[in-house]
Each structure stands twice: as structure tokens, then as C-alpha cells.
Design an enzyme around this catalytic site. Structure first.
Site: not given
Length: 219
Positions: A101-102
Site C-alpha cells: 500500500c502506501t
């Protein structure tokens, strides 16, 4: 031979970004998984689940795989010199440097994605070029020793892909079967392209504050 996995465990981490690959890594033969943070106090994830780091940054061994999950807490990491220095140091000695993800934004901020193909959560994909990365809209992306995964649930796919690289496809498939990982979501709203406009608008609204903070950090 013991395989050492190090997963950054920080306040505001998206717990499934962490626990998805953790479950896969910890299920592999001869695996040792460390949850790493500045101290060993319990931390609260972005959705409230309390997690327990077991290894301090200062005491962490070198890892075969370094993994940085995402979550709202990523914003603080992007300006945390101690964490960025740790990531650079351990990345220089790891076989694979990875994110879910981030978490890829942290790798980028540490200077590890320059000229590399990478992915991240759909709502942060446009930040990747600002960090020197080449954005790719795929669930798991490998570029040399860098492996990045898309949003949240892709961490399980990513974990299996990493195990296949390290221990072979049969071991990865054995773990997949043991976990009964055979996803069949009840709805087709898992991507912006397949969600309705109303659902997409609601999702964007819920993530707007964290995204705005990232806009400011990367301006």
C-alpha cells in the site's frame, strides 16, 4: 537456513497491510519475522487494533526481506529522519526491499524508488512520480530487489509472491492452501474502475484528510 523478515510496525499502520504479509511470512518454513519500531510499547493501528513491536530499530538485525506497510501513519514517517535512515541502512543489506500500500511512499522518500517501477494504493498512485518512481497499475510489481504491492489486501498476494521468490512456488502454494486463500469477494467494487461513482466518491471523501497531508508533504 533461517530467513529473516523485518516489518515496520508504527503508530497508524494499516493493520492488514502488516498482518496480511505477516501471516504468509510466518507460515513459511524456517522463517523469523520481526515487528520493528523505535520502542517496544504497544502501538495502535489506523483502525484501532493494538499491535506489539518485538524489535527496536536500534537492535534490529539485518533482514533478508524488509517490508514497509502503509496507513495514515505513513505521513509521519515521511518526515522522520531516524526511520528513513533505518530503511536506507537495512535496504542496503536486504535481499528484497518491499512495501504494501502506501508504504511505497516511505521507500520513495528514502530515495529507493528512483527510476524503479512501483505501485501503491490507487488513491496515492499519482504521488509515485514525485518520488522518482515509474507508476505501474498492478497488484504486485517487482523491479530488481524492490517489490511493491497495491492497496491493503494485495499484501497477501505480495507475501505469497515473495515466498515463491525465496523458497519456490510449491512452498508458496502450500501456504496459500493452508490459509485457504481463494478470494471470492461478494461485490465488484474493489477498484475505482469497477466501483460505482457514488461509492468512489464516498471512499475518496473518507481518505481526503490523509491525502491532503501527503499533498502538503510532497509539494
Amino acid at each position: 537456513m533461517i530467513l529473516r523478515f523485518g516489518i515496520l510496525c508504527f503508530p497508524g499502520v494499516q493493520q492488514l497491510d502488516l498482518t496480511g504479509p505477516y501471516e504468509v511470512f510466518a507460515s513459511a518454513r524456517d522463517a523469523e519475522v520481526h515487528l520493528v519500531w523505535k520502542d517496544l510499547a504497544p502501538i495502535r493501528s489506523a483502525t484501532g487494533l493494538v499491535l506489539q513491536p518485538d524489535t527496536r530499530l536500534a537492535d534490529a538485525p539485518d533482514f533478508d526481506v524488509l517490508c514497509v506497510p502503509g496507513g495514515s501513519g505513513v505521513n509521519a514517517l515521511m518526515t522522520d529522519g531516524e526511520v528513513l535512515a533505518f530503511v536506507r541502512d537495512k535496504a542496503s543489506k536486504a535481499r528484497f526491499v518491499t512495501s504494501v500500500c502506501t508504504g511505497s511512499l516511505v521507500l520513495g522518500q528514502a530515495g529507493l524508488l528512483s527510476g524503479r517501477r512501483a505501485t501503491t494504493h490507487w488513491n496515492a498512485h499519482d504521488f509515485l512520480p514525485r518520488l522518482g518512481a515509474i507508476p505501474v497499475r498492478e497488484r504486485v510489481v517487482r523491479d530488481g530487489p524492490i517489490i511493491t504491492a497495491g492497496g491493503v489486501t494485495s499484501g497477501i498476494d505480495f507475501g505469497l509472491a515473495v515466498i515463491a521468490e525465496l523458497l519456490g512456488r510449491e512452498e508458496a502454494e502450500t501456504i496459500q492452501l493452508s490459509l485457504e486463500y481463494a478470494p471470492a469477494p461478494p461485490f465488484g467494487a474493489g477498484l475505482p474502475e469497477t466501483a460505482s461513482p457514488a461509492v468512489l466518491a464516498q471512499a475518496r471523501a473518507r481518505m481526503a484528510a490523509s491525502r491532503q497531508e501527503r499533498e502538503t508533504l510532497l509539494a
